[in-house]
Motif scaffolding. Structure first.
Motif, PDB file in Angstrom:
ATOM      1  N   VAL A 205     -27.719  41.420  28.369  1.00 13.31           N
ATOM      2  CA  VAL A 205     -28.926  41.811  29.884  1.00 13.31           C
ATOM      3  C   VAL A 205     -28.287  41.368  31.067  1.00 13.31           C
ATOM      4  O   VAL A 205     -28.506  42.155  32.150  1.00 13.31           O
ATOM      5  CB  VAL A 205     -28.813  39.583  29.400  1.00 13.31           C
ATOM      6  CG1 VAL A 205     -29.411  39.085  30.826  1.00 13.31           C
ATOM      7  CG2 VAL A 205     -29.752  39.385  28.532  1.00 13.31           C
ATOM      8  N   ASP A 206     -26.898  42.316  31.243  1.00 16.08           N
ATOM      9  CA  ASP A 206     -26.387  42.298  32.240  1.00 16.08           C
ATOM     10  C   ASP A 206     -26.118  43.222  31.859  1.00 16.08           C
ATOM     11  O   ASP A 206     -26.306  43.642  34.522  1.00 16.08           O
ATOM     12  CB  ASP A 206     -24.489  41.892  32.409  1.00 16.08           C
ATOM     13  CG  ASP A 206     -24.620  40.584  32.409  1.00 16.08           C
ATOM     14  OD1 ASP A 206     -25.039  39.986  32.800  1.00 16.08           O
ATOM     15  OD2 ASP A 206     -23.435  40.107  31.745  1.00 16.08           O
ATOM     16  N   GLU A 207     -26.553  44.648  31.422  1.00 15.50           N
ATOM     17  CA  GLU A 207     -26.766  45.932  31.573  1.00 15.50           C
ATOM     18  C   GLU A 207     -28.675  46.251  32.359  1.00 15.50           C
ATOM     19  O   GLU A 207     -28.627  46.997  33.255  1.00 15.50           O
ATOM     20  CB  GLU A 207     -26.899  46.997  30.156  1.00 15.50           C
ATOM     21  CG  GLU A 207     -26.846  48.223  30.422  1.00 15.50           C
ATOM     22  CD  GLU A 207     -26.406  48.986  29.027  1.00 15.50           C
ATOM     23  OE1 GLU A 207     -27.649  48.947  28.398  1.00 15.50           O
ATOM     24  OE2 GLU A 207     -25.309  48.303  28.455  1.00 15.50           O
ATOM     25  N   VAL A 208     -28.768  45.309  31.571  1.00 21.55           N
ATOM     26  CA  VAL A 208     -30.626  45.481  32.030  1.00 21.55           C
ATOM     27  C   VAL A 208     -31.012  44.968  33.551  1.00 21.55           C
ATOM     28  O   VAL A 208     -31.275  45.890  33.911  1.00 21.55           O
ATOM     29  CB  VAL A 208     -31.360  44.634  30.888  1.00 21.55           C
ATOM     30  CG1 VAL A 208     -32.838  45.016  31.103  1.00 21.55           C
ATOM     31  CG2 VAL A 208     -31.497  45.690  29.663  1.00 21.55           C
ATOM     32  N   ALA A 209     -30.184  43.733  33.626  1.00 23.58           N
ATOM     33  CA  ALA A 209     -30.561  43.449  35.057  1.00 23.58           C
ATOM     34  C   ALA A 209     -29.810  44.239  36.182  1.00 23.58           C
ATOM     35  O   ALA A 209     -30.397  44.260  36.502  1.00 23.58           O
ATOM     36  CB  ALA A 209     -29.332  41.856  35.227  1.00 23.58           C
ATOM     37  N   ALA A 210     -28.238  44.632  35.583  1.00 23.91           N
ATOM     38  CA  ALA A 210     -28.202  45.639  37.112  1.00 23.91           C
ATOM     39  C   ALA A 210     -29.325  47.054  36.912  1.00 23.91           C
ATOM     40  O   ALA A 210     -29.093  47.377  38.277  1.00 23.91           O
ATOM     41  CB  ALA A 210     -26.991  46.034  36.518  1.00 23.91           C
ATOM     42  N   GLU A 211     -30.059  47.583  35.170  1.00 22.27           N
ATOM     43  CA  GLU A 211     -30.546  48.359  36.254  1.00 22.27           C
ATOM     44  C   GLU A 211     -32.101  48.297  36.268  1.00 22.27           C
ATOM     45  O   GLU A 211     -32.128  48.801  36.620  1.00 22.27           O
ATOM     46  CB  GLU A 211     -30.797  49.211  34.225  1.00 22.27           C
ATOM     47  CG  GLU A 211     -31.673  50.345  33.960  1.00 22.27           C
ATOM     48  CD  GLU A 211     -32.021  49.930  32.380  1.00 22.27           C
ATOM     49  OE1 GLU A 211     -33.384  49.986  31.758  1.00 22.27           O
ATOM     50  OE2 GLU A 211     -30.796  50.209  31.506  1.00 22.27           O
TER      51      GLU A 211
END
Length: 81
Positions: A46-52
């Motif tokens: 989730v954190d990776e996708v949120a940043a992206e």
């Protein structure tokens, strides 16, 4: 009568969820949809996708919850037929 093996059951359930997801996709913003797909179907963090996507993790969790509720409703409709 042979019972379907676990792998076939999981494959069917996955395909049913993907089908149901496509049925409700038009009800959601594209950004919400992309976040849902990346984190649930593609199983990305989730954190990776949120940043992206430039959104908060909290907004992804909220979107996922709404989309999954719609998918569950669609799957239930199919299973009731």
């Amino acid at each position: 009568v042979d019972k379907p093996d676990e792998q076939h059951v999981r494959k069917y359930e996955h395909e049913l969820i993907v089908w149901a997801a496509e049925q409700v996709r038009h009800e959601f913003l594209e950004s919400s949809w992309r976040a849902f797909w990346a984190t649930v179907i593609d199983e990305r963090p989730v954190d990776e996708v949120a940043a992206e996507l430039g959104v908060t993790a909290g907004s992804i969790y909220m979107s996922r919850s709404r989309i999954m509720a719609k998918i569950r409703t669609k799957v239930a409709e199919v299973n009731d037929e």
